[in-house]
Design an enzyme around this catalytic site. Sequence first.
Site, PDB file in Angstrom:
ATOM      1  CD  GLU A 167      -3.164   0.661   2.155  1.00  0.00           C
ATOM      2  OE1 GLU A 167      -4.323   0.368   1.808  1.00  0.00           O
ATOM      3  OE2 GLU A 167      -2.813   0.763   3.354  1.00  0.00           O
ATOM      4  CG  HIS A 224       7.341 -28.983   2.463  1.00  0.00           C
ATOM      5  ND1 HIS A 224       8.070 -30.112   2.141  1.00  0.00           N
ATOM      6  CD2 HIS A 224       7.784 -28.594   3.691  1.00  0.00           C
ATOM      7  CE1 HIS A 224       8.901 -30.402   3.131  1.00  0.00           C
ATOM      8  NE2 HIS A 224       8.737 -29.494   4.088  1.00  0.00           N
ATOM      9  CE  LYS A 228     -10.734   2.844   2.653  1.00  0.00           C
ATOM     10  NZ  LYS A 228     -10.048   3.651   3.686  1.00  0.00           N
TER      11      LYS A 228
END
Length: 454
Positions: free
Chosen positions: A309, A330, A444
Amino acid sequence: MTSPFNTLSDYSKDRSRSYSQQFVLGGEDLQAAGEKAVAAALGRAGEQVDLLKSEYADRALALLRIPEETADLEAAGAALDALSDGADLLIFFGTGGSSLGGQTLAQFAGWSIPGQMALDQKRRPRTRFYDNLDAATLEKALEPGRLEKTRFVVTSKSGGTTETLAQAMSAIAAVDAAGLSDKVSSLFLGVTEPDKPGKRNGLRDLFAARGIPMLEHDTEIGGRYSCLTNVGLIPAMARGVDAAEVRAGARAVVAELLSAETPEHCAPAVGAATMVALMETQGIRNLVMMPYDDRLGRFSAWFVQLWAESLGKDGKGSTPMACLGPLDQHSQLQLFMDGPREHLLTIMRTGDAPQLPKIDSKMAKLAGVDFMAGRSVADVVNAQSHAVPEALVKAGRPVRTMDIPKLDAFAMGALLMHFMIETILAGRMIGIDPFDQPAVELAKVLTRERLTAG
């Protein structure tokens, strides 16, 4: 060939040096080219280190001064004690930077799996974090039978975060429905900015209407940088972490920054310069944070938000990735070792793991793993955490190792401050503002528009 950039090696003699870092930039060709690029980048980093020093002196960057504060910790501790009285469970509502720093510190104290309740030895209320809005999950969190013993800490800097307001309003409604309306003011605590003329703060208005106490969110320190404010330290204190020690560790890193004669003497500056140099000259596009300690699992998630961000703007930046060792050996190590040459790994190793349990020699022989006989599980993890960076270097891949001899509250504060300063420096070096998030704000706005039209 190893890099000369090993800036904090003598931590055993100086408590303020609670971690060490070392970069090895890969094979000899990459090492030579990389070190030349890093040397050039360090010159640019020096300009930004000087700027941070002046911002400290002028009190222009509150983040650098917050480790010196104490009054807010007293207020937070008192509010937490009052809220916790008679409680079995503390629920933290908040998203992104309003949650990840607190999760990081709470996990360090013993909260190991996201969403899992944990009860420490001092029998504090259990802690649970809800940082993602999901209807089914929230419904289960608000089961009527346990609300009387549940407390809620709701954090939103602006007071207008859609997800957090939805959680808060749902929780208050559930408490009312459970016949506990008269206890609302003792079941909730808000953390949000103080009143600002002409600016609406939905959380403050909502809580004020019900007499719910509120603590002030620092107006000059935003979400992803708020882990050293009451936002991150209330969850830490709820798990028994010494918040003053966290700040002391952060203060030590700031002190090193202020005393550094050159950027080579400032660990975050070395980190920033190396990251930027490898991004700009060596095709590094992905930064992998891989601690070999479960207590640092959420630290990786916090770092991902911090870097992504802060730096992902104007077509610039790189992609941070959260991993955990040995688990991700893994799943993703194959890619890092043999995939595109665009990853830089930070391997974090701790030196204070318990030396039990030990592996039984007879069972090890029976299982065909004689080399593990008599070793502790910590020995196995330690061997892996050293073997992986060695293997990466042999494969010609750049790697940073960070060694933390003792993962205590002091070290956690130092690590948090290190990476925040490193991120700020890197952002400024590539010419972007590390403190805003314009694309997030657009999302937003569009969310509000859709809900309004719906």
